[in-house]
Design an enzyme around this catalytic site. Structure first.
Site: not given
Ligand code: NAD
Ligand code: UD1
Length: 347
Positions: A134, A158, A162
């Site tokens: 991430s 968290y 990562k």
């Molecule tokens: P998500 O929660 O939708 O998907 C994660 C999945 O993993 C879920 O279906 C959950 O049930 C499963 N899971 C969690 N722990 C488990 C375990 N111990 N055994 C089996 N299954 C398990 O989240 P996502 O947004 O799809 O994220 C996927 C990956 O990407 C994660 O590693 C997350 O940290 C990373 N990531 C997400 C974002 C984002 O903004 N969505 C940003 C950066 C990184």
């Molecule tokens: C958040 C996480 C980051 C994670 C990323 C993707 C935090 C501090 N950071 O990042 O670790 O990797 O999500 O999952 O939680 N905002 C509003 N109102 C809302 C929600 C968000 O104004 O209700 C603003 C936030 O202040 C930010 C922007 O929208 O400026 C994006 O927020 P968000 O979608 O939560 O993503 P990140 O902050 O980038």
């Protein structure tokens, strides 16, 4: 084509990647314990792909569940040849309340998955692993756009999982050249599959901006709380690099191709290189949905940074991948998913 095991397979990013892999002709096996996703995702994947998903319900911290998933890959497709490790808990706030759960799940799950891959790979074969990292590993960025060689830090448990995950994988590579690792640093994934049949389905109040805006537009929440209007950005609200979930999914296909064809590890940003403010996102969503998104200006959210966007140059050079979809596509596809499934997979 090789068979890929997806952990966290029914989650938001994995489900879109699953479809992208099938479309690119790869075979897929999935494992998930449904701790943050719905089994209904599997029905939608079957409907969209015309194929019955190969899936094991289980926890990646459990060696036997992983063994069942590898065995299914062996039985159906002659063996798993790479893993994409998505499974993790991902709520920043929750991670500060329950840090040990985050370490147990995210670090324990990664180690168990690596062990299983090693167990099920012949001694003369590469160990290919794609890791969901991430942009959070950049902490508070000193320079924008952010390059992969920028300083790294964790600002919450968290983020620490990562950063540690990347470090564990880098150590494995140093100890054994068979490991081929792609650590993908996602920026802010948003939007949904253009069919409107799969998308992000957060439980409870969404933490992230776009799903919150979507729920305001559909009438489930009254207004958007804009966290902070005094940031060092053009309109004072936080700026982020939003990336369409289908572009992100394609990035995984490109990373896997790289591991198979180049046989080299890499750590790479997956972002668009362009930042949008909270107000710009709200306006784009109003345009896409035809609905009003009322705003309420609220204090800053602790831990937030002013702006965060990628330098996507390395991904273009090394993977031949770049994001193609713009903010209007992201909002239009999010809105299709939200309006057709107002209660997510339960609606
Ligand atoms: P998500 O929660 O939708 O998907 C994660 C999945 O993993 C879920 O279906 C959950 O049930 C499963 N899971 C969690 N722990 C488990 C375990 N111990 N055994 C089996 N299954 C398990 O989240 P996502 O947004 O799809 O994220 C996927 C990956 O990407 C994660 O590693 C997350 O940290 C990373 N990531 C997400 C974002 C984002 O903004 N969505 C940003 C950066 C990184
Ligand atoms: C958040 C996480 C980051 C994670 C990323 C993707 C935090 C501090 N950071 O990042 O670790 O990797 O999500 O999952 O939680 N905002 C509003 N109102 C809302 C929600 C968000 O104004 O209700 C603003 C936030 O202040 C930010 C922007 O929208 O400026 C994006 O927020 P968000 O979608 O939560 O993503 P990140 O902050 O980038």
């Amino acid at each position: 084509m090789p068979c890929i095991l997806l952990t966290g397979a029914t989650g938001y990013i994995a489900s879109h990647t699953w479809l992208a892999l099938l479309e690119a002709g790869w075979d897929v096996v999935g494992i998930d314990n449904f701790c943050n996703s719905s089994p209904r995702v599997l029905e939608r994947l079957a409907e969209l792909s015309g194929r019955v998903p190969s899936f094991v319900e289980g926890d990646v911290r459990d060696a036997q569940s992983l063994d069942r998933a590898f065995a299914l890959g062996q039985q159906r497709w002659g063996g798993v040849q790479a893993v994409v490790h998505f499974a993790a808990l991902k709520a920043v706030g929750e991670s500060t309340e329950k840090p040990l759960e985050y370490f147990a799940n995210n670090i324990g799950g990664l180690v168990a998955t690596c062990q299983a891959l090693q167990r099920h790979t012949a001694a003369d074969q590469p160990l290919r692993m794609v890791f969901s990292s991430s942009a959070t590993v950049y902490g508070k960025p000193e320079q924008l756009p952010i390059r992969e060689d920028a300083p790294l830090s964790a600002t919450n448990p968290y983020g620490a999982t990562k950063l540690m995950g990347e470090q564990i994988l880098a150590e494995l590579q140093r100890c054994d050249a068979r490991w081929l690792i792609a650590s993908l640093r996602y920026f802010n994934p948003v939007g949904a599959h253009p069919s409107g049949r799969i998308g992000e389905d957060p439980r409870g109040v969404p933490n992230n901006l776009m799903p919150y805006v979507a729920q305001v537009a559909v009438g489930q929440r009254e207004r958007l709380n804009v966290f902070g209007q005094d940031y060092d950005t053009p309109d004072g609200t936080g700026v982020r690099d939003y990336i369409h979930i289908c572009d992100l999914a394609d990035g995984h296909v490109a990373a896997l191709r790289h591991l198979f064809e180049q046989g080299r590890s890499l750590t790479v940003n997956l972002g668009t290189g362009r930042g949008y403010s909270v107000l710009e996102v709200a306006r784009a969503y109003e345009k896409a949905s035809g609905r009003e998104v009322p705003l309420h200006f609220a204090p800053r959210r602790p831990g937030d940074v002013d702006a965060c966007y990628a330098d996507p140059t390395l991904a273009a050079q090394a993977l031949g991948w770049r994001a193609r979809r713009d903010i209007d596509d992201m909002c239009a596809d999010s809105w299709r998913w939200q309006s057709q499934n107002p209660r997510g997979f339960n609606g």
